[in-house]
Write a protein that holds these residues in place. Structure first.
Motif, PDB file in Angstrom:
ATOM      1  N   GLU A  22      11.611   1.085   3.644  1.00 50.87           N
ATOM      2  CA  GLU A  22      12.634   1.363   2.399  1.00 50.87           C
ATOM      3  C   GLU A  22      12.907   2.796   2.551  1.00 50.87           C
ATOM      4  OE1 GLU A  22      10.981   0.069  -1.235  1.00 50.87           O
ATOM      5  OE2 GLU A  22       8.954   1.490  -1.058  1.00 50.87           O
ATOM      6  N   TRP A  23      14.069   3.315   1.893  1.00 49.37           N
ATOM      7  CA  TRP A  23      14.345   4.730   1.909  1.00 49.37           C
ATOM      8  C   TRP A  23      13.612   5.586   0.758  1.00 49.37           C
ATOM      9  CZ3 TRP A  23      16.473   8.767  -0.914  1.00 49.37           C
ATOM     10  CH2 TRP A  23      16.789   9.527  -0.124  1.00 49.37           C
ATOM     11  N   LEU A  24      12.896   6.518   1.262  1.00 48.72           N
ATOM     12  CA  LEU A  24      12.033   7.248   0.201  1.00 48.72           C
ATOM     13  C   LEU A  24      12.400   9.013   0.726  1.00 48.72           C
ATOM     14  CD1 LEU A  24       8.643   5.695  -0.027  1.00 48.72           C
ATOM     15  CD2 LEU A  24      10.613   5.752  -2.007  1.00 48.72           C
ATOM     16  N   THR A  25      12.600   9.693   0.016  1.00 45.62           N
ATOM     17  CA  THR A  25      12.726  11.142   0.208  1.00 45.62           C
ATOM     18  C   THR A  25      11.538  11.482   0.921  1.00 45.62           C
ATOM     19  OG1 THR A  25      12.063  11.761  -1.808  1.00 45.62           O
ATOM     20  CG2 THR A  25      14.425  11.540  -1.619  1.00 45.62           C
ATOM     21  N   LEU A  26      11.407  12.668   1.581  1.00 44.63           N
ATOM     22  CA  LEU A  26      10.108  13.117   2.155  1.00 44.63           C
ATOM     23  C   LEU A  26       9.094  13.394   1.038  1.00 44.63           C
ATOM     24  CD1 LEU A  26       9.055  13.851   4.955  1.00 44.63           C
ATOM     25  CD2 LEU A  26      10.024  16.171   4.742  1.00 44.63           C
ATOM     26  N   GLU A  27       9.675  14.022   0.059  1.00 44.15           N
ATOM     27  CA  GLU A  27       8.866  14.564  -0.944  1.00 44.15           C
ATOM     28  C   GLU A  27       8.187  13.207  -1.833  1.00 44.15           C
ATOM     29  OE1 GLU A  27      12.033  15.641  -1.086  1.00 44.15           O
ATOM     30  OE2 GLU A  27      11.480  17.333  -0.193  1.00 44.15           O
ATOM     31  N   GLU A  28       8.737  12.122  -1.860  1.00 40.26           N
ATOM     32  CA  GLU A  28       8.452  10.732  -2.303  1.00 40.26           C
ATOM     33  C   GLU A  28       7.260  10.361  -1.558  1.00 40.26           C
ATOM     34  OE1 GLU A  28      11.850   9.145  -4.982  1.00 40.26           O
ATOM     35  OE2 GLU A  28      12.226   9.035  -2.737  1.00 40.26           O
ATOM     36  N   ARG A  29       7.783  10.296  -0.152  1.00 38.47           N
ATOM     37  CA  ARG A  29       6.563   9.671   0.849  1.00 38.47           C
ATOM     38  C   ARG A  29       5.384  10.697   0.938  1.00 38.47           C
ATOM     39  NH1 ARG A  29      10.253   8.258   6.411  1.00 38.47           N
ATOM     40  NH2 ARG A  29      11.661   6.972   5.496  1.00 38.47           N
ATOM     41  N   ARG A  30       5.390  12.002   0.997  1.00 38.49           N
ATOM     42  CA  ARG A  30       4.192  12.735   0.845  1.00 38.49           C
ATOM     43  C   ARG A  30       3.445  12.669  -0.458  1.00 38.49           C
ATOM     44  NH1 ARG A  30       6.569  17.679   1.521  1.00 38.49           N
ATOM     45  NH2 ARG A  30       6.767  17.338   3.763  1.00 38.49           N
ATOM     46  N   ALA A  31       4.034  12.430  -1.431  1.00 41.32           N
ATOM     47  CA  ALA A  31       3.294  12.090  -2.750  1.00 41.32           C
ATOM     48  C   ALA A  31       2.650  10.541  -2.580  1.00 41.32           C
ATOM     49  CB  ALA A  31       4.518  12.244  -3.871  1.00 41.32           C
ATOM     50  N   LEU A  32       3.473   9.645  -2.479  1.00 44.49           N
ATOM     51  CA  LEU A  32       2.908   8.211  -2.323  1.00 44.49           C
ATOM     52  C   LEU A  32       1.719   8.329  -1.324  1.00 44.49           C
ATOM     53  CD1 LEU A  32       3.366   5.336  -3.257  1.00 44.49           C
ATOM     54  CD2 LEU A  32       4.882   5.272  -1.056  1.00 44.49           C
ATOM     55  N   GLU A  33       1.801   8.977  -0.061  1.00 45.71           N
ATOM     56  CA  GLU A  33       0.819   8.896   1.050  1.00 45.71           C
ATOM     57  C   GLU A  33      -0.575   9.553   0.216  1.00 45.71           C
ATOM     58  OE1 GLU A  33       1.937  10.505   4.715  1.00 45.71           O
ATOM     59  OE2 GLU A  33       3.791   9.058   4.851  1.00 45.71           O
ATOM     60  N   GLY A  34      -0.120  10.754  -0.450  1.00 45.24           N
ATOM     61  CA  GLY A  34      -1.400  11.276  -1.034  1.00 45.24           C
ATOM     62  C   GLY A  34      -2.157  10.430  -2.045  1.00 45.24           C
ATOM     63  N   GLU A  35      -1.277   9.890  -2.800  1.00 42.05           N
ATOM     64  CA  GLU A  35      -2.109   9.002  -3.943  1.00 42.05           C
ATOM     65  C   GLU A  35      -2.862   7.713  -3.486  1.00 42.05           C
ATOM     66  OE1 GLU A  35       1.321   8.093  -6.349  1.00 42.05           O
ATOM     67  OE2 GLU A  35       1.726  10.206  -6.885  1.00 42.05           O
ATOM     68  N   ILE A  36      -1.963   7.263  -2.405  1.00 40.38           N
ATOM     69  CA  ILE A  36      -2.617   6.083  -1.805  1.00 40.38           C
ATOM     70  C   ILE A  36      -3.771   6.253  -1.027  1.00 40.38           C
ATOM     71  CG2 ILE A  36      -2.091   4.122  -0.261  1.00 40.38           C
ATOM     72  CD1 ILE A  36       0.724   4.007  -1.075  1.00 40.38           C
ATOM     73  N   VAL A  37      -3.890   7.131  -0.308  1.00 41.08           N
ATOM     74  CA  VAL A  37      -5.025   7.605   0.647  1.00 41.08           C
ATOM     75  C   VAL A  37      -6.195   8.157  -0.048  1.00 41.08           C
ATOM     76  CG1 VAL A  37      -5.605   9.356   2.417  1.00 41.08           C
ATOM     77  CG2 VAL A  37      -3.562   8.106   2.788  1.00 41.08           C
ATOM     78  N   ARG A  38      -6.004   8.800  -1.018  1.00 40.56           N
ATOM     79  CA  ARG A  38      -7.033   9.200  -2.126  1.00 40.56           C
ATOM     80  C   ARG A  38      -7.720   8.025  -2.724  1.00 40.56           C
ATOM     81  NH1 ARG A  38      -3.768  13.547  -2.906  1.00 40.56           N
ATOM     82  NH2 ARG A  38      -2.889  12.836  -4.609  1.00 40.56           N
ATOM     83  N   LYS A  39      -6.771   7.047  -3.224  1.00 41.55           N
ATOM     84  CA  LYS A  39      -7.214   5.684  -3.813  1.00 41.55           C
ATOM     85  C   LYS A  39      -8.153   5.051  -2.937  1.00 41.55           C
ATOM     86  CE  LYS A  39      -5.007   4.096  -7.445  1.00 41.55           C
ATOM     87  NZ  LYS A  39      -3.791   3.211  -8.154  1.00 41.55           N
ATOM     88  N   CYS A  40      -7.606   4.683  -1.702  1.00 44.59           N
ATOM     89  CA  CYS A  40      -8.333   3.832  -0.793  1.00 44.59           C
ATOM     90  C   CYS A  40      -9.740   4.674  -0.135  1.00 44.59           C
ATOM     91  CB  CYS A  40      -7.577   3.388   0.313  1.00 44.59           C
ATOM     92  SG  CYS A  40      -5.889   2.532  -0.141  1.00 44.59           S
ATOM     93  N   LEU A  41      -9.417   5.717   0.257  1.00 44.32           N
ATOM     94  CA  LEU A  41     -10.712   6.464   0.763  1.00 44.32           C
ATOM     95  C   LEU A  41     -11.909   6.590  -0.244  1.00 44.32           C
ATOM     96  CD1 LEU A  41      -8.507   6.822   3.302  1.00 44.32           C
ATOM     97  CD2 LEU A  41      -9.589   9.155   3.510  1.00 44.32           C
ATOM     98  N   ALA A  42     -11.396   6.543  -1.318  1.00 50.88           N
ATOM     99  CA  ALA A  42     -12.390   6.736  -2.484  1.00 50.88           C
ATOM    100  C   ALA A  42     -13.172   5.408  -2.595  1.00 50.88           C
ATOM    101  CB  ALA A  42     -11.922   7.222  -3.593  1.00 50.88           C
ATOM    102  N   ARG A  43     -12.822   4.131  -2.319  1.00 50.57           N
ATOM    103  CA  ARG A  43     -13.318   3.159  -2.608  1.00 50.57           C
ATOM    104  C   ARG A  43     -14.535   2.772  -1.238  1.00 50.57           C
ATOM    105  NH1 ARG A  43      -9.968  -0.448  -5.445  1.00 50.57           N
ATOM    106  NH2 ARG A  43     -10.838  -2.255  -4.193  1.00 50.57           N
ATOM    107  N   ASN A  44     -15.654   2.246  -1.857  1.00 53.81           N
ATOM    108  CA  ASN A  44     -16.719   1.721  -1.027  1.00 53.81           C
ATOM    109  C   ASN A  44     -16.391   0.544  -0.234  1.00 53.81           C
ATOM    110  OD1 ASN A  44     -17.627  -0.307  -2.539  1.00 53.81           O
ATOM    111  ND2 ASN A  44     -18.840   1.222  -3.701  1.00 53.81           N
ATOM    112  N   GLU A  45     -17.438   0.198   0.740  1.00 59.87           N
ATOM    113  CA  GLU A  45     -17.240  -1.046   1.720  1.00 59.87           C
ATOM    114  C   GLU A  45     -17.366  -2.280   0.913  1.00 59.87           C
ATOM    115  OE1 GLU A  45     -19.307  -0.821   5.503  1.00 59.87           O
ATOM    116  OE2 GLU A  45     -18.653   1.203   5.695  1.00 59.87           O
ATOM    117  N   GLN A  46     -18.106  -2.381  -0.410  1.00 57.16           N
ATOM    118  CA  GLN A  46     -18.396  -3.403  -1.097  1.00 57.16           C
ATOM    119  C   GLN A  46     -17.002  -4.000  -2.159  1.00 57.16           C
ATOM    120  OE1 GLN A  46     -20.690  -1.634  -0.113  1.00 57.16           O
ATOM    121  NE2 GLN A  46     -21.991  -3.681   0.528  1.00 57.16           N
ATOM    122  N   GLN A  47     -16.193  -2.951  -1.980  1.00 57.35           N
ATOM    123  CA  GLN A  47     -14.734  -3.261  -3.001  1.00 57.35           C
ATOM    124  C   GLN A  47     -13.922  -3.745  -1.959  1.00 57.35           C
ATOM    125  OE1 GLN A  47     -14.408   0.762  -4.199  1.00 57.35           O
ATOM    126  NE2 GLN A  47     -14.366  -0.167  -6.441  1.00 57.35           N
TER     127      GLN A  47
END
Length: 143
Positions: A22-47
């Protein structure tokens, strides 16, 4: 539509591959990736491997040093997307021989090519490893 984006990220949070359907601007992509990556990498293997973020459902899985993250619509089947991630990794394993972060970095065009063979406009169109890898192998023979 189904799949909105596919990301491959290392343990430090650096994006190694990004494919958007889907079309997202470069700034939207960068922000989305940052938020998602922080959220997923902060989770442990039990979740569980499913996270809701904005209007997406994020399905992710870690293989060695790489995280495979797939953003989908809220009505998409999470287990089917986990199977898709596993198929993607198995396909890359067959081609690269135990795929790692360096394979993605040095052969980015092949990784994108495999994704393009599997997913079109956000829909999974091919699940046969042989059918996915045949064009990649033909491309290698001609070059």
């Amino acid at each position: 539509m189904g799949i909105r984006f596919i990301l491959m990220v290392n343990k430090q949070g650096q994006t190694r591959l990004a494919q958007y359907y889907e079309w997202l601007t470069l700034e939207e992509r960068r922000a989305l990736e940052g938020e998602i990556v922080r959220k997923c990498l902060a989770r442990n293997e039990q979740q569980c491997s499913f996270v809701e973020h904005r209007n997406y459902k994020i399905v992710y899985r870690r293989y060695a040093s790489l995280f495979f993250l797939v953003g989908v619509d809220n009505d998409e089947n999470e287990l089917a997307i986990l199977e898709f991630i596993h198929l993607l990794v198995e396909t890359m394993d067959r081609h690269f021989g135990n795929v790692c972060e360096l394979d993605i970095m040095f052969h980015l065009e092949k990784a994108h090519f495999m994704l393009e063979e599997m997913v079109m406009s956000g829909c999974i169109v091919e699940t046969s490893k042989a059918n996915i890898l045949t064009p990649v192998q033909l491309l290698e023979k001609t070059s």
